[in-house]
Design a protein around this motif. Structure first.
Motif, short mmCIF file in Angstrom:
data_model
loop_
_atom_site.label_atom_id
_atom_site.label_comp_id
_atom_site.label_asym_id
_atom_site.label_seq_id
_atom_site.Cartn_x
_atom_site.Cartn_y
_atom_site.Cartn_z
N VAL A 175 1.06 -1.30 -0.09
CA VAL A 175 -0.11 0.02 0.01
C VAL A 175 0.93 1.34 -0.09
N GLY A 176 2.00 1.18 0.82
CA GLY A 176 2.91 2.50 0.84
C GLY A 176 3.38 2.61 -0.48
N ASN A 177 3.70 1.57 -1.23
CA ASN A 177 4.47 1.89 -2.69
C ASN A 177 3.27 1.99 -3.62
N GLN A 178 2.07 2.43 -3.15
CA GLN A 178 1.14 2.97 -4.02
C GLN A 178 0.33 1.70 -5.11
N ASN A 179 0.54 0.32 -4.33
CA ASN A 179 0.11 -0.72 -5.02
C ASN A 179 -0.73 -1.59 -4.22
N THR A 180 -2.13 -1.23 -4.47
CA THR A 180 -3.35 -1.78 -3.67
C THR A 180 -3.86 -3.03 -4.72
N ARG A 181 -3.38 -3.25 -5.82
CA ARG A 181 -3.79 -4.49 -6.51
C ARG A 181 -3.21 -5.95 -5.84
N ILE A 182 -2.14 -5.81 -5.66
CA ILE A 182 -1.58 -7.01 -5.03
C ILE A 182 -2.15 -7.27 -3.84
N PRO A 183 -2.42 -6.32 -2.71
CA PRO A 183 -2.88 -7.09 -1.63
C PRO A 183 -4.34 -7.55 -1.94
N LEU A 184 -5.13 -6.99 -2.94
CA LEU A 184 -6.39 -7.73 -3.37
C LEU A 184 -6.04 -9.08 -3.74
N ILE A 185 -5.02 -9.30 -4.62
CA ILE A 185 -4.56 -10.70 -5.07
C ILE A 185 -4.28 -11.65 -3.99
N LEU A 186 -3.58 -10.99 -3.05
CA LEU A 186 -2.96 -11.78 -1.85
C LEU A 186 -4.09 -12.18 -0.85
N LEU A 187 -5.21 -11.39 -0.73
CA LEU A 187 -6.45 -11.47 0.15
C LEU A 187 -7.05 -12.56 -0.49
N ILE A 188 -7.49 -12.48 -1.86
CA ILE A 188 -8.33 -13.31 -2.36
C ILE A 188 -7.66 -14.54 -2.36
N THR A 189 -6.30 -14.62 -2.78
CA THR A 189 -5.58 -16.04 -2.46
C THR A 189 -5.74 -16.92 -1.22
N THR A 190 -5.44 -16.01 -0.20
CA THR A 190 -5.62 -16.48 1.01
C THR A 190 -7.01 -17.01 1.52
N ASN A 191 -8.17 -16.24 1.01
CA ASN A 191 -9.43 -16.55 1.17
C ASN A 191 -10.01 -17.85 0.52
N LEU A 192 -9.56 -17.85 -0.94
CA LEU A 192 -9.80 -19.11 -1.56
C LEU A 192 -9.16 -20.46 -1.25
N LEU A 193 -7.71 -20.12 -0.89
CA LEU A 193 -7.17 -21.39 -0.22
C LEU A 193 -7.72 -21.92 1.06
N ASN A 194 -8.02 -20.89 1.65
CA ASN A 194 -8.55 -21.31 3.05
C ASN A 194 -10.05 -21.93 2.78
N MET A 195 -10.79 -21.48 1.92
CA MET A 195 -12.15 -22.36 1.79
C MET A 195 -11.66 -23.71 1.12
N ILE A 196 -10.92 -23.86 0.21
CA ILE A 196 -10.72 -25.07 -0.47
C ILE A 196 -10.09 -25.89 0.87
N MET A 197 -9.20 -25.78 1.51
CA MET A 197 -8.64 -26.50 2.75
C MET A 197 -9.58 -26.86 3.62
N ASP A 198 -10.38 -25.87 3.92
CA ASP A 198 -11.52 -26.00 4.84
C ASP A 198 -12.41 -27.44 4.40
N VAL A 199 -12.71 -27.43 3.31
CA VAL A 199 -13.69 -28.41 2.60
C VAL A 199 -12.78 -29.78 2.89
N ILE A 200 -11.75 -29.77 2.27
CA ILE A 200 -10.76 -30.95 2.34
C ILE A 200 -10.55 -31.57 3.75
N ALA A 201 -10.01 -30.35 4.42
CA ALA A 201 -9.57 -31.05 5.99
C ALA A 201 -11.04 -31.55 6.65
N VAL A 202 -12.22 -31.12 6.54
CA VAL A 202 -13.25 -31.29 7.22
C VAL A 202 -13.99 -32.35 6.73
#
Length: 466
Positions: A175-202
């Motif tokens: 964000v400090g480097n004026q790049n907010t698109r990478i945080p968007l990609i990272l958060l979406i990646t985290t959330n999608l991976l979490n959702m997939i692993m939730d289903v697999i693990a449970v």
């Protein structure tokens, strides 16, 4: 600087407002704010989805203790990680100033120092997990079955702490480097991976609440790996070099620690006010507690939306101060204020027209629906009353005026929120919500006073590192 002094040294009572009127934002200023804000708004919206998916996956198991365990454990980590949110905020403001001042060496150093701090704090949380977890479980007083499952959940998920806190540092740095698109990609990646692993693990490995915790651990480290890869690409284009000596001695962390210290105290004050609000609602009965919990989802929606513009303000404010460009500083601030106000008005209209329908979607318990609907008007008013506190937070973080930010929060919580609550107790839960909204108004007024004082005295550049 002479232009600034010419505009703001007038002794006229309306000199400040006349000066700001001269800084009409251009189309480019509006585009700059939106280019930074929209990825953060979208990424903020994805954050609550993780909790919803965790609840949905675990909520269909036959044993309800696992759902209680996830709820208890998630609350524990929300408090712990929120307390260390300064790793994102402090990093973004200082980094934005380094970008504006064109100091690539300092930019690299801030990244490395923030990652070191995140890793050290995360490892310390793992090391001292036993007293932290046991104290939290003792305070919550859940049933023995839920407590045992929650202990397993937290003892598993705690190993994600270094990754979570390093991710905070990465988000602030991007964000400090004026790049907010990478945080968007990272958060979406985290959330999608979490959702997939939730289903697999449970569902595939039958790990229940422990599986949900393990999914979070995997998702956070996956996001960290991706974030570091993006860092490598950005650093390659940035130039400069990292002075490793700046990582070896505590004295070199002074500036970052100073900024983060004030942000940490401010965060503790926020956590106290939310805990106090929840506790006072609980004392009024289960239906009031549940209704307030439903309405706090509205607060989460508001904060996620308005925080997008606050993050944009952080980035552009820090850059303008680093450039010592006060004209651009005020133009971008006015542009951010305009869009924040428009967004707040849209929230108010939306909650006024659809608030009751949202309450019915969130709960099917009629008594809770009735109570939540009764207190809904407070949430309809909140966006327009609270918008200024969010915007000023972004301004102060970008300008690294974090001591003032801390002090305005302490004044608002202890000299306004608590006294207003005490005096309005005869109003019951209406009085509690009145005190809660007074907290936002107080933050806006005290922050506005600091803004006025810094503008009149020409002190916006004083916090910039040299």
């Amino acid at each position: 600087m002479r232009l600034y002094q010419r505009v703001f040294t007038s002794e006229a009572a309306n000199g400040l407002s006349m000066g700001l009127a001269d800084y009409k934002p251009t189309r480019h200023d509006h585009r700059t704010i939106w280019a930074l804000a929209w990825p953060m708004i979208l990424s903020n919206i994805t954050v609550p989805l993780v909790g919803l998916v965790d609840t949905a996956v675990i909520g269909h198991l036959s044993d309800s203790r696992h759902l209680g365990a996830v709820a208890v454990g998630s609350m524990f980590f929300s408090v712990i990680y929120w307390a260390f949110g300064f790793l994102r905020m402090g990093t973004s403001g200082l980094t934005a100033q380094a970008v504006g001042a064109q100091r690539p060496n300092q930019n690299r150093t801030l990244l490395a120092q923030s990652l070191v701090m995140g890793c050290v704090i995360g490892c310390a949380l793992i090391l001292f997990q036993y007293p932290l977890i046991e104290a939290a479980l003792y305070w919550i007083e859940a049933t023995p079955a839920v407590t045992d499952a929650a202990r397993t959940y937290t003892q598993t998920r705690i190993y994600s702490a270094p990754a979570v806190l390093c991710n905070f540092a990465l988000l602030g740095w991007f964000v400090g480097n004026q790049n907010t698109r990478i945080p968007l990609i990272l958060l979406i990646t985290t959330n999608l991976l979490n959702m997939i692993m939730d289903v697999i693990a449970v569902y595939y490995f039958g790990l229940a609440s422990q599986g949900v915790a393990l999914a979070s651990v995997i998702a956070e480290y996956g996001s960290l790996a991706l974030g570091l890869w993006f860092c490598r690409r950005l650093l390659a284009r940035m130039g400069g070099e990292l002075l490793t000596s700046s990582l070896k001695h505590l004295s070199h962390y002074t500036e970052l620690i100073k900024v983060n210290r004030y942000l940490f105290v401010r965060t503790l004050a926020i956590l106290f006010s939310l805990a106090f609000f929840t506790a006072q609602g609980a004392r009024q009965g289960t239906d009031i507690l549940s209704a307030n919990a439903v309405l706090l989802n509205f607060v989460l929606i508001i904060s996620n939306g308005l925080d997008g513009f606050a993050h944009a303000t952080e980035a552009i404010t820090g850059k303008r101060i680093g450039q010592r460009d006060l004209s651009g500083f005020y133009r971008n601030l006015i542009a951010a204020a305009c869009w924040s106000l428009v967004t707040a008005a849209l929230f108010t209209i939306f909650f006024w027209s659809a608030g009751q329908h949202i309450i019915h979607l969130l709960t099917s318990i009629e008594s809770v629906r009735a109570q939540a609907t009764l207190y809904l008007p407070w949430l309809i008013a909140l966006p327009l009353l609270g918008v200024w506190s969010f915007l000023l937070d972004g301004l102060f973080i970008g300008a690294t005026q974090v001591k003032a930010m801390q002090n305005t929060m302490l004044v608002s919580v202890f000299l306004v929120f608590l006294p207003v609550w005490w005096l309005s107790q005869p109003w019951g839960n209406h009085g509690l919500w009145f005190a809660f909204l007074s907290l936002f108004v107080a933050r806006a007024l005290t922050g506005g006073f600091v803004f006025w004082r810094l503008s009149r005295t020409g002190s916006w550049l004083s916090a910039m590192s040299h």
